[in-house]
Design a protein around this motif. Structure first.
Motif, short mmCIF file in Angstrom:
data_model
loop_
_atom_site.label_atom_id
_atom_site.label_comp_id
_atom_site.label_asym_id
_atom_site.label_seq_id
_atom_site.Cartn_x
_atom_site.Cartn_y
_atom_site.Cartn_z
N SER A 200 51.18 20.14 50.89
CA SER A 200 51.47 20.37 52.30
C SER A 200 50.27 21.00 53.02
N ILE A 201 49.37 21.61 52.28
CA ILE A 201 48.14 22.11 52.92
C ILE A 201 47.13 20.97 52.91
N PRO A 202 46.60 20.61 54.07
CA PRO A 202 45.66 19.49 54.10
C PRO A 202 44.51 19.70 53.12
N ALA A 203 44.22 18.64 52.36
CA ALA A 203 43.31 18.78 51.22
C ALA A 203 41.95 19.32 51.62
N LEU A 204 41.40 18.76 52.67
CA LEU A 204 40.04 19.15 53.02
C LEU A 204 39.98 20.63 53.43
N LEU A 205 41.01 21.05 54.17
CA LEU A 205 41.03 22.44 54.59
C LEU A 205 41.10 23.36 53.38
N MET A 206 41.93 22.96 52.42
CA MET A 206 42.10 23.82 51.26
C MET A 206 40.82 23.86 50.44
N VAL A 207 40.22 22.69 50.25
CA VAL A 207 38.99 22.66 49.46
C VAL A 207 37.92 23.51 50.13
N MET A 208 37.85 23.38 51.45
CA MET A 208 36.86 24.14 52.20
C MET A 208 37.11 25.64 52.04
N LEU B 231 53.74 -0.05 57.48
CA LEU B 231 52.70 0.63 58.25
C LEU B 231 53.10 2.03 58.68
N VAL B 232 54.40 2.28 58.72
CA VAL B 232 54.84 3.58 59.23
C VAL B 232 54.24 4.75 58.44
N PRO B 233 54.33 4.73 57.10
CA PRO B 233 53.75 5.87 56.40
C PRO B 233 52.25 5.98 56.62
N VAL B 234 51.59 4.83 56.79
CA VAL B 234 50.14 4.90 57.01
C VAL B 234 49.83 5.61 58.32
N ILE B 235 50.62 5.25 59.34
CA ILE B 235 50.34 5.83 60.65
C ILE B 235 50.61 7.33 60.63
N THR B 236 51.69 7.72 59.98
CA THR B 236 51.96 9.17 59.96
C THR B 236 50.99 9.88 59.03
N ASN B 237 50.57 9.18 57.98
CA ASN B 237 49.57 9.79 57.10
C ASN B 237 48.26 10.04 57.81
N GLU B 238 48.05 9.28 58.88
CA GLU B 238 46.83 9.48 59.65
C GLU B 238 46.67 10.93 60.06
N GLY C 81 42.07 16.93 58.44
CA GLY C 81 40.90 17.21 57.63
C GLY C 81 39.63 16.78 58.34
N GLY C 82 39.69 15.56 58.88
CA GLY C 82 38.50 15.00 59.49
C GLY C 82 38.08 15.74 60.74
N SER C 83 39.06 16.32 61.45
CA SER C 83 38.72 16.94 62.72
C SER C 83 37.76 18.10 62.51
N VAL C 84 37.85 18.76 61.36
CA VAL C 84 36.94 19.87 61.10
C VAL C 84 35.49 19.37 61.17
N ILE C 85 35.24 18.27 60.49
CA ILE C 85 33.87 17.76 60.42
C ILE C 85 33.44 17.18 61.76
N PHE D 57 48.74 23.56 60.92
CA PHE D 57 48.54 22.21 60.41
C PHE D 57 49.64 21.84 59.43
N THR D 58 49.99 22.79 58.56
CA THR D 58 51.03 22.51 57.59
C THR D 58 52.34 22.20 58.29
N VAL D 59 52.65 22.97 59.31
CA VAL D 59 53.88 22.73 60.06
C VAL D 59 53.85 21.34 60.69
N ILE D 60 52.69 20.98 61.24
CA ILE D 60 52.57 19.66 61.86
C ILE D 60 52.82 18.57 60.83
N VAL D 61 52.23 18.76 59.65
CA VAL D 61 52.40 17.74 58.62
C VAL D 61 53.86 17.61 58.24
N LEU D 62 54.53 18.75 58.07
CA LEU D 62 55.95 18.68 57.70
C LEU D 62 56.76 18.00 58.80
N ALA D 63 56.47 18.36 60.06
CA ALA D 63 57.19 17.77 61.17
C ALA D 63 56.98 16.26 61.20
N LEU D 64 55.74 15.86 60.91
CA LEU D 64 55.46 14.43 60.93
C LEU D 64 56.21 13.70 59.84
#
Lengths: 677, 333
Positions: free
Chosen positions: A500-508, B257-264, B270-274, B307-314
């Protein structure tokens, strides 16, 4: 493999019956090994060093755990816990050892137990053997270190101490062997050297057969890959010989799997690229034009990393107008670099250099002042190195000096930086006639050296993460599929927490927080990063192989094994694991791509792996500022390498998936998660 | 969450050192600071306080945004991330799925191979590398770069491309969206366009991985449905191709496709950090990165928790979506 319904002879016996093909194969294999004997030995030495380190870390664990308990429950409990943990460790070690040891007491003991008519004879014998081994190791340790018998942890210490001793013995043994076999490497740098210098008549000295460094390097790399592919082919040949001559069954399902994979061109493409990547990592010293030791770790060491270049005694600068133009643009930049970053290190060199503008030393070449100011000139004797391919016309040289100058790589690197202005792009020589197949970095290092050794780093991270994470996932999937119930629930809870913790955030987060931990020392954090990735990714892998393992657990043969009274662990190992291992491989290769991207991204951001260990992501970060200049290659080339390797890993995963289970609907999600970062 | 506390508080990152520098670890100021931040309290009290703050987002940024409350930080940064995430989900949807459907409807043609191959390459490209490349390429266009080709002596086809003046003029390639167009009084199309343009490269790169995944999966899904019996039946009945594609193929192909879209969302977080770090977007990801490096415990913890809450909600939202798209899936089994 060893026994079956039809033929219960061991493989050894079957080979003894028909030795010819096996002998032929083995003799060629020995020949191939001998060709690269020296490199193999140094590889073994590396493994020994790693093993020593691992034992050192393991030895700390019981005391650490015991210490924790002691601080809470008092020292007595602490000692107790330390001893229990030590015993558990020793027992585990003994278990592994008993699997590895060639002769087994259990085999001898089993008939004895059978004779006395006890039940579960084999199992008892095995456990007895392990217990005996544990005690033996402990006793050896005690005797060696002579500690009070009250603390078992001393025994472990002793074992650990004795293992480095063993390792040291092995080391000396290996060095002896290396002395014998030092020339037994066809790809060694000594046999095909590419660090040479020009001679006044335009030829080369010190390189392989007097060829130019570029050709010497190309020949060496070709040889490396030729050798690697021949070895691969020979291993494949060996498998075929085994299949045709020694295997009992004419056909097994695995044959079909392999056939499907061989016909899967996309997968084969991936396999070949991945193989080449691994070869680059293993043969990094041979592939790179300058070794990392000379270039990155001790560039200023006069004994280790000096080389000779030819400095034409004439005045080369007037001949090379093209270079002049380029260097003029970069004048300011280079000057600042010299005065700023490198001041402390170059010392005398730098003094001379800054003086170049006023030129008290170099006044013999008045008209060259601006050139020296540009930082290309080197004050060693007041003459400039031959730059690039524009060597001076040999007939012009009428000097009596030899023009040979010895310099360390560190000094040379200052003037071979690719920083937009002075640029040494792919396929070029730097001012010191060092061949740079992929150009130089912004700190003047050879790019390919960084890439080759960086692939080692990447491989270490990836393999640590995947083997450890995969092992945990496999073990847990077997346990949960077999026992279900509470074990399953606990695992689901644990994996959900991690997932549930996003992987990249946790690794970082973990890699920043553990940056000062002692685990972060080996390879400047690469090993630690591997462990973190293993921790972050085991739930993903466990999740994805959960379906197949639950299916396998429902199969009739597992039921049959249960009702025969086979031990659960044996059932899992023999009847369940082989089916799940294939699925693990699919996800492993897909996740490996993600790990490569993530670790590069981390070092790009400046966390994870710190200098000096080379890493691909840091190269990209280095070249970021120069990307729109002539030195565009610094960021671009590592990026292309990453793209290629990740693509190949994805392809390999696809290939394995289609080979193992054409109907399987797996891999898409993992592929998606591999792409992030 | 407990995991977060253990990692952050008991880990070796010292917030005092981060704020005052390593040298001032023991000074009087540092002691006062320690007291103020409650670092001297018993551990269990700290734990309870941490949990309470985390759950209700009541924490206070210690270092990164010196003294601002976590809510303020969120209010400052979250819109940027949302704006980025919105486009990063939208763009791949409208590029990836149509391409995948095209490839699936015309399997084994040149177009299919081209789409699939570019999808695979696209998937393998690291986001941070793409960012660097894209920034360099866009910066190169300052002053205009001529795109096109010459037909010698006859004509030349092409146009001059300058990212800075392309569409609305912007001063820089990177920057934060201003959200001026949100004000009710004067809705400005220009401000909206500027915001979109600022976020476009970042969003495209951030969505790149999911775009490729969507392409792949929609291709296989379309291939599967197009060979199914009900499509054949529909064809036999004489239903027009367009109706078949939209009514029978498209809707069924959406299910995987639904799980793919929510997995986005996972990837985006993660990607937003970079991406935010490189494009200098003042969003949650960048805030997290800085908070992490500077040992800003409550902020980093709160962002991860968010972020964790968002993921769970999604995940819940995903199950809900299933019931809409696929009527066979119901609440009650």
């Amino acid at each position: 493999m060893s026994s079956s319904e039809y033929d219960t002879r061991l493989l050894r016996e079957r080979i003894a019956d028909n030795p010819r093909p096996a002998m032929l194969w083995a003799s060629v294999a020995v020949f191939l090994v001998m060709l690269e004997f020296a490199r193999l030995l140094s590889g073994i030495q590396g493994v020994v060093t790693i093993a020593q380190y691992l034992f050192g870390v393991t030895a700390m664990i019981p005391d650490w755990i015991g210490g924790n308990f002691a601080s809470v429950f008092g020292s007595f409990v602490g000692y107790l816990v330390t001893d229990v943990v030590t015993f558990a460790f020793l027992f585990g070690f003994a278990t592994i050892l008993s699997l590895v040891l060639p002769l087994s007491i259990a085999d001898r003991l089993t008939p004895v137990f059978e004779y006395t008519g006890q039940r579960e004879t084999r199992r008892r014998a095995v456990y007895l053997e392990r217990l005996l081994l544990t005690l033996a190791i402990g006793l050896v340790g005690l005797v060696v270190i002579l500690v009070p018998i009250g603390s078992l942890s001393g025994a472990l210490y002793a074992t650990v101490v004795s293992i480095p001793v063993l390792g040291a013995l092995l080391d000396t043994f290996l060095t002896q062997l290396q002395f014998v076999g030092s020339n037994l490497s066809i790809t060694s740098r000594e046999l095909i050297p590419n660090m040479g210098h020009r001679t006044p008549d335009g030829g080369w000295e010190g390189t392989f057969l007097g060829l130019s460094p570029a050709w010497a390097w190309a020949i060496r790399v070709t040889l490396v890959y030729l050798y690697a592919f021949i070895c691969l082919g020979w291993i494949w040949k060996g498998y075929n010989i085994y299949r045709d001559e020694y295997r009992v069954a004419d056909w097994t399902p695995r044959d079909d799997t392999i056939k499907r994979f061989l016909n899967h061109y996309w997968g084969m493409f991936g396999f070949i690229i991945v193989f080449m990547f691994v070869v680059m990592a293993l043969w990094a010293p041979a592939v790179s034009p300058v070794t990392a030791q000379e270039e990155i770790y001790s560039p200023w060491d006069e004994d280790e990393s000096s080389f000779t270049y030819y400095n034409p005694p004439g005045d080369p600068i007037n001949e090379s107008d093209a270079i002049e133009e380029v260097t003029e643009q970069a004048g300011e930049e280079n000057e600042t670099v010299l005065n700023g970053d490198e001041t402390g290190e170059i010392g005398e060199q730098e003094e001379n250099e800054t003086a170049g503008e006023d030129s008290p030393i170099l006044d013999e070449d008045e008209d060259d002042d601006d050139i020296f100011g540009d930082g290309i000139g080197i004050s060693n004797g007041g003459v400039d190195p031959g730059i690039g391919d524009d060597s001076p016309d040999p007939t012009d040289i009428a000097e009596e000096e030899t023009g040979l100058i010895t310099i360390t790589h560190g000094q040379a690197n200052i003037y071979s930086q690719s920083t937009g202005g002075p640029n040494f792009g792919p396929f070029s020589y730097d001012p010191y006639d060092r061949w740079a197949p992929l150009g130089t970095t912004s700190s003047g290092h050879d790019m390919l050296t960084h890439l080759a050794y960086g692939s080692r780093t990447t491989l270490v991270i990836g393999l640590t993460a995947i083997t450890l994470g995969g092992f945990i996932a496999l073990l847990l999937s077997l346990l949960t599929a077999y026992y279900k119930g509470l074990v399953d629930m606990l695992t689901v809870l644990a994996s959900d927490t991690v997932i549930s913790i996003p992987a990249l955030l946790m690794v970082m987060m973990l890699s920043i927080i553990l940056a000062d931990h002692s685990l972060a020392e080996p390879m400047d954090g690469a090993v630690l990063l591997g462990l973190i990735f293993a921790f972050a990714y085991w739930p993903v892998m466990w999740r994805s192989i959960r379906g197949p393992s639950l299916q396998v657990a429902e199969e009739e043969w597992v039921d049959a094994a249960k009702s025969y009274g086979q031990r659960p662990l044996a059932t899992m190992r023999k009847h369940m694991a082989p089916y799940i291992a294939g699925y693990i491989m699919i996800y492993a290769s897909l996740l490996l791509g993600g790990i490569i991207i993530f670790s590069a991204a981390l070092s790009f951001l400046g966390i994870g792996i710190s200098e000096p260990t080379p890493e691909w992501g840091r190269l990209i970060a280095d070249g970021r500022g120069h990307i729109s200049t002539a030195s565009w290659h610094i960021s671009t080339v590592p990026g292309i390498f990453i793209v290629l390797v990740v693509m190949a890993l994805n392809a390999l995963g696809d290939g394995i998936r289609d080979a193992i289970d054409p109907q399987a609907d797996v891999g898409e999600d993992a592929a998606a998660s591999a792409g992030g970062g | 969450m407990t995991f977060l506390f253990i990692v952050l508080r008991l880990g070796p990152v010292d917030p005092i050192a981060a704020r005052f520098g390593d040298a001032a670890r023991a000074g009087g100021d540092a002691d006062r600071m320690r007291e103020q931040l409650g670092l001297n309290d018993p551990l269990w009290e700290q734990y309870l306080g941490f949990m309470y703050d985390l759950l209700f987002f009541r924490g206070e940024s210690w270092v990164t945004f010196g003294g601002q409350s976590v809510r303020e930080v969120f209010a400052l940064t979250a819109p940027n991330t949302l704006w980025l995430g919105f486009w990063a989900i939208l763009l791949p949807l409208f590029i990836g799925i149509p391409l995948g459907m095209y490839a699936g409807l015309n399997p084994n043609t040149k177009g299919d191979y081209f789409a699939s191959a570019s999808g695979i390459i696209w998937l393998s490209m690291p986001n941070f590398w793409l960012c660097v490349m894209a920034l360099a390429a866009l910066r190169q266009t300052r002053g205009g770069v001529w795109l096109g080709f010459d037909v010698p002596n006859i004509t030349s086809i092409g146009f001059t491309f300058d990212w800075y003046t392309f569409g609305p003029t912007t001063e820089s390639v990177i920057g934060n969206p201003g959200f001026d167009w949100l004000s009710v009084s004067d809705f400005s199309l220009h401000a909206l366009a500027v915001d979109i343009k600022l976020i476009l490269p970042a969003a495209l790169i951030l969505g790149s991985a999911s775009m490729a995944a969507e392409l792949r999966i929609s291709r296989t899904a379309v291939l599967e449905t197009i060979n199914s019996n009900y499509v054949e039946t529909a064809k036999a009945k004489g239903v027009r191709d367009r109706v078949i594609v939209w009514k029978h193929v498209f809707r069924n192909a959406l299910i995987p496709l639904v799980p793919v879209i929510t997995n986005e969302a996972f990837l985006l977080i993660g990607g937003s950090v970079i991406v935010e770090a490189i494009f200098n977007i003042n969003g949650l990801g960048r805030a997290f990165f800085q908070a992490m490096i500077e040992g800003d415990l409550p902020l980093a913890g709160s962002i991860v928790f968010l972020f964790t809450v968002i993921v769970l909600a999604l995940n819940i939202f995903q199950d809900f979506l299933y019931t809409i798209i696929d009527p066979r899936v119901g609440y009650d089994q």
